[in-house]
Design a protein around this motif. Sequence first.
Motif, PDB file in Angstrom:
ATOM      1  N   GLY A   1       0.809  -1.222   0.000  1.00  0.00           N
ATOM      2  CA  GLY A   1       0.000   0.000   0.000  1.00  0.00           C
ATOM      3  C   GLY A   1       0.836   1.263   0.000  1.00  0.00           C
ATOM      4  N   VAL A   2       2.127   1.155  -0.323  1.00  0.00           N
ATOM      5  CA  VAL A   2       3.034   2.299  -0.321  1.00  0.00           C
ATOM      6  C   VAL A   2       3.178   2.830  -1.746  1.00  0.00           C
ATOM      7  CG1 VAL A   2       5.399   3.061   0.174  1.00  0.00           C
ATOM      8  CG2 VAL A   2       4.272   1.419   1.689  1.00  0.00           C
ATOM      9  N   ILE A   3       3.056   4.134  -1.875  1.00  0.00           N
ATOM     10  CA  ILE A   3       3.178   4.766  -3.186  1.00  0.00           C
ATOM     11  C   ILE A   3       4.650   4.775  -3.596  1.00  0.00           C
ATOM     12  CG2 ILE A   3       2.860   6.913  -4.487  1.00  0.00           C
ATOM     13  CD1 ILE A   3       0.474   7.496  -2.551  1.00  0.00           C
ATOM     14  N   GLN A   4       4.930   4.158  -4.742  1.00  0.00           N
ATOM     15  CA  GLN A   4       6.299   4.046  -5.244  1.00  0.00           C
ATOM     16  C   GLN A   4       6.604   4.994  -6.391  1.00  0.00           C
ATOM     17  OE1 GLN A   4       8.750   2.271  -3.833  1.00  0.00           O
ATOM     18  NE2 GLN A   4       7.279   1.693  -2.255  1.00  0.00           N
ATOM     19  N   LEU A   5       5.605   5.346  -7.178  1.00  0.00           N
ATOM     20  CA  LEU A   5       5.805   6.224  -8.336  1.00  0.00           C
ATOM     21  C   LEU A   5       4.658   7.212  -8.444  1.00  0.00           C
ATOM     22  CD1 LEU A   5       6.596   3.462 -10.986  1.00  0.00           C
ATOM     23  CD2 LEU A   5       8.259   5.011  -9.992  1.00  0.00           C
ATOM     24  N   VAL A   6       4.988   8.424  -8.857  1.00  0.00           N
ATOM     25  CA  VAL A   6       3.983   9.464  -9.090  1.00  0.00           C
ATOM     26  C   VAL A   6       4.352  10.193 -10.370  1.00  0.00           C
ATOM     27  CG1 VAL A   6       2.953  11.612  -8.240  1.00  0.00           C
ATOM     28  CG2 VAL A   6       3.595   9.821  -6.622  1.00  0.00           C
ATOM     29  N   GLU A   7       3.361  10.454 -11.199  1.00  0.00           N
ATOM     30  CA  GLU A   7       3.555  11.301 -12.383  1.00  0.00           C
ATOM     31  C   GLU A   7       2.346  12.213 -12.481  1.00  0.00           C
ATOM     32  OE1 GLU A   7       4.288  11.034 -17.203  1.00  0.00           O
ATOM     33  OE2 GLU A   7       3.424   9.303 -16.188  1.00  0.00           O
ATOM     34  N   ILE A   8       2.599  13.515 -12.604  1.00  0.00           N
ATOM     35  CA  ILE A   8       1.526  14.489 -12.764  1.00  0.00           C
ATOM     36  C   ILE A   8       1.901  15.379 -13.940  1.00  0.00           C
ATOM     37  CG2 ILE A   8       0.215  16.380 -11.717  1.00  0.00           C
ATOM     38  CD1 ILE A   8       0.904  15.153  -8.963  1.00  0.00           C
ATOM     39  N   THR A   9       0.971  15.513 -14.888  1.00  0.00           N
ATOM     40  CA  THR A   9       1.230  16.369 -16.044  1.00  0.00           C
ATOM     41  C   THR A   9       0.170  17.450 -16.124  1.00  0.00           C
ATOM     42  OG1 THR A   9      -0.065  15.074 -17.616  1.00  0.00           O
ATOM     43  CG2 THR A   9       2.214  14.390 -17.292  1.00  0.00           C
ATOM     44  N   SER A  10       0.439  18.439 -16.944  1.00  0.00           N
ATOM     45  CA  SER A  10      -0.542  19.507 -17.142  1.00  0.00           C
ATOM     46  C   SER A  10      -1.712  18.985 -17.971  1.00  0.00           C
ATOM     47  CB  SER A  10       0.113  20.705 -17.826  1.00  0.00           C
ATOM     48  OG  SER A  10       0.520  20.361 -19.128  1.00  0.00           O
ATOM     49  N   GLU A  11      -2.761  19.746 -17.978  1.00  0.00           N
ATOM     50  CA  GLU A  11      -4.022  19.364 -18.634  1.00  0.00           C
ATOM     51  C   GLU A  11      -3.828  18.866 -20.062  1.00  0.00           C
ATOM     52  OE1 GLU A  11      -8.270  19.145 -19.014  1.00  0.00           O
ATOM     53  OE2 GLU A  11      -7.193  19.757 -17.225  1.00  0.00           O
ATOM     54  N   GLY A  12      -2.974  19.513 -20.835  1.00  0.00           N
ATOM     55  CA  GLY A  12      -2.845  19.188 -22.242  1.00  0.00           C
ATOM     56  C   GLY A  12      -1.786  18.156 -22.588  1.00  0.00           C
ATOM     57  N   VAL A  13      -1.148  17.553 -21.589  1.00  0.00           N
ATOM     58  CA  VAL A  13      -0.053  16.619 -21.849  1.00  0.00           C
ATOM     59  C   VAL A  13      -0.462  15.209 -21.439  1.00  0.00           C
ATOM     60  CG1 VAL A  13       2.349  16.038 -21.358  1.00  0.00           C
ATOM     61  CG2 VAL A  13       1.661  18.437 -21.516  1.00  0.00           C
ATOM     62  N   GLY A  14      -0.657  14.341 -22.431  1.00  0.00           N
ATOM     63  CA  GLY A  14      -1.028  12.958 -22.171  1.00  0.00           C
ATOM     64  C   GLY A  14       0.169  12.120 -21.745  1.00  0.00           C
ATOM     65  N   ARG A  15      -0.130  11.024 -21.081  1.00  0.00           N
ATOM     66  CA  ARG A  15       0.913  10.125 -20.574  1.00  0.00           C
ATOM     67  C   ARG A  15       1.182   8.983 -21.549  1.00  0.00           C
ATOM     68  NH1 ARG A  15      -2.659   9.884 -15.268  1.00  0.00           N
ATOM     69  NH2 ARG A  15      -4.129  10.525 -16.859  1.00  0.00           N
ATOM     70  N   ASN A  16       2.286   8.253 -21.303  1.00  0.00           N
ATOM     71  CA  ASN A  16       2.725   7.155 -22.150  1.00  0.00           C
ATOM     72  C   ASN A  16       2.693   5.861 -21.346  1.00  0.00           C
ATOM     73  OD1 ASN A  16       4.392   5.208 -23.450  1.00  0.00           O
ATOM     74  ND2 ASN A  16       5.480   6.825 -24.538  1.00  0.00           N
ATOM     75  N   ALA A  17       1.811   4.945 -21.694  1.00  0.00           N
ATOM     76  CA  ALA A  17       1.633   3.712 -20.927  1.00  0.00           C
ATOM     77  C   ALA A  17       2.842   2.781 -21.025  1.00  0.00           C
ATOM     78  CB  ALA A  17       0.367   2.988 -21.366  1.00  0.00           C
ATOM     79  N   LYS A  18       3.553   2.780 -22.154  1.00  0.00           N
ATOM     80  CA  LYS A  18       4.755   1.936 -22.259  1.00  0.00           C
ATOM     81  C   LYS A  18       5.818   2.390 -21.264  1.00  0.00           C
ATOM     82  CE  LYS A  18       4.244   0.248 -26.959  1.00  0.00           C
ATOM     83  NZ  LYS A  18       4.783   0.229 -28.307  1.00  0.00           N
ATOM     84  N   GLU A  19       5.948   3.692 -21.086  1.00  0.00           N
ATOM     85  CA  GLU A  19       6.911   4.204 -20.109  1.00  0.00           C
ATOM     86  C   GLU A  19       6.464   3.852 -18.693  1.00  0.00           C
ATOM     87  OE1 GLU A  19      10.160   6.265 -18.272  1.00  0.00           O
ATOM     88  OE2 GLU A  19       9.859   5.051 -20.054  1.00  0.00           O
ATOM     89  N   LEU A  20       5.158   3.878 -18.450  1.00  0.00           N
ATOM     90  CA  LEU A  20       4.645   3.471 -17.145  1.00  0.00           C
ATOM     91  C   LEU A  20       4.992   2.005 -16.871  1.00  0.00           C
ATOM     92  CD1 LEU A  20       2.962   3.931 -14.567  1.00  0.00           C
ATOM     93  CD2 LEU A  20       0.924   3.376 -15.933  1.00  0.00           C
ATOM     94  N   VAL A  21       4.821   1.148 -17.860  1.00  0.00           N
ATOM     95  CA  VAL A  21       5.167  -0.272 -17.702  1.00  0.00           C
ATOM     96  C   VAL A  21       6.650  -0.408 -17.360  1.00  0.00           C
ATOM     97  CG1 VAL A  21       5.412  -2.477 -18.938  1.00  0.00           C
ATOM     98  CG2 VAL A  21       3.298  -1.145 -19.150  1.00  0.00           C
ATOM     99  N   ARG A  22       7.508   0.342 -18.059  1.00  0.00           N
ATOM    100  CA  ARG A  22       8.947   0.290 -17.780  1.00  0.00           C
ATOM    101  C   ARG A  22       9.251   0.698 -16.337  1.00  0.00           C
ATOM    102  NH1 ARG A  22      13.351   2.976 -16.914  1.00  0.00           N
ATOM    103  NH2 ARG A  22      12.292   4.975 -16.876  1.00  0.00           N
ATOM    104  N   LYS A  23       8.622   1.757 -15.887  1.00  0.00           N
ATOM    105  CA  LYS A  23       8.853   2.238 -14.518  1.00  0.00           C
ATOM    106  C   LYS A  23       8.368   1.217 -13.485  1.00  0.00           C
ATOM    107  CE  LYS A  23       8.481   7.173 -15.563  1.00  0.00           C
ATOM    108  NZ  LYS A  23       7.644   8.373 -15.351  1.00  0.00           N
ATOM    109  N   ILE A  24       7.225   0.583 -13.751  1.00  0.00           N
ATOM    110  CA  ILE A  24       6.722  -0.428 -12.808  1.00  0.00           C
ATOM    111  C   ILE A  24       7.667  -1.626 -12.765  1.00  0.00           C
ATOM    112  CG2 ILE A  24       4.850  -2.040 -12.288  1.00  0.00           C
ATOM    113  CD1 ILE A  24       2.926   0.094 -13.478  1.00  0.00           C
ATOM    114  N   LYS A  25       8.185  -2.040 -13.908  1.00  0.00           N
ATOM    115  CA  LYS A  25       9.165  -3.136 -13.926  1.00  0.00           C
ATOM    116  C   LYS A  25      10.376  -2.769 -13.076  1.00  0.00           C
ATOM    117  CE  LYS A  25       7.954  -5.277 -18.331  1.00  0.00           C
ATOM    118  NZ  LYS A  25       8.390  -5.581 -19.709  1.00  0.00           N
ATOM    119  N   ALA A  26      10.831  -1.529 -13.180  1.00  0.00           N
ATOM    120  CA  ALA A  26      11.967  -1.080 -12.370  1.00  0.00           C
ATOM    121  C   ALA A  26      11.617  -1.101 -10.881  1.00  0.00           C
ATOM    122  CB  ALA A  26      12.399   0.317 -12.800  1.00  0.00           C
ATOM    123  N   ALA A  27      10.428  -0.606 -10.524  1.00  0.00           N
ATOM    124  CA  ALA A  27      10.011  -0.606  -9.115  1.00  0.00           C
ATOM    125  C   ALA A  27       9.899  -2.030  -8.582  1.00  0.00           C
ATOM    126  CB  ALA A  27       8.685   0.130  -8.962  1.00  0.00           C
TER     127      ALA A  27
END
Length: 188
Positions: free
Chosen positions: A130-156
């Motif tokens: 239940g511990v937060i390991q990663l956080v990403e916050i972007t501005s309204e007009g900037v979408g996120r990249n799910a492949k990069e999220l997968v990479r970060k989760i693999k690292a965590a």
Amino acid sequence: MGIVGSTIKPFQNTAFQQGKDFFDVTETDIAGKWAVFFFYPADFTFVCPTELEDLGEQYETLQGMGVEVFGVSTDTHFSHKAWHDTSDKIGKIPYAFLGDQNHKLTNSFGVLREESGLADRATFVVDPDGVIQLVEITSEGVGRNAKELVRKIKAAQYVRAHPGQVCPAKWEEGGETLAPSLDLVGKL
């Protein structure tokens, strides 16, 4: 106060998921599992469906990694269902959407825009404790990249499974890691 390393607060939200009835999700449902809370401003918008669809395309990979995914906005679970039923992009998304019309979950993660009642575009990865390991916050007009999220989760997940090891920039699964020590100081 930093949110990385903090424990998520208790919550209870009603979810909509393709092929299921409405159901409640609480912090106990993710205990012992990895989870992604993918906050977005609102249903029936513009950037949101593109990034939610992108995340949906990585859902099977994330499930294979033992990660559950929740899309979260301050809309109701009824709105989530209506969006699912009327949008080609949203209609094919397999993960659950949590309604947060009372703003409790969005507030507990610190991503509520009080002036509008909408959530920031924010991603939180929570470990099995239940511990937060990663956080990403972007501005309204900037979408996120799910492949990069997968990479970060693999690292965590790697770091959690290998105490004393860390993953350098651009680390990919199977790549070299580092063991922090005085021997590395000034040599990288």
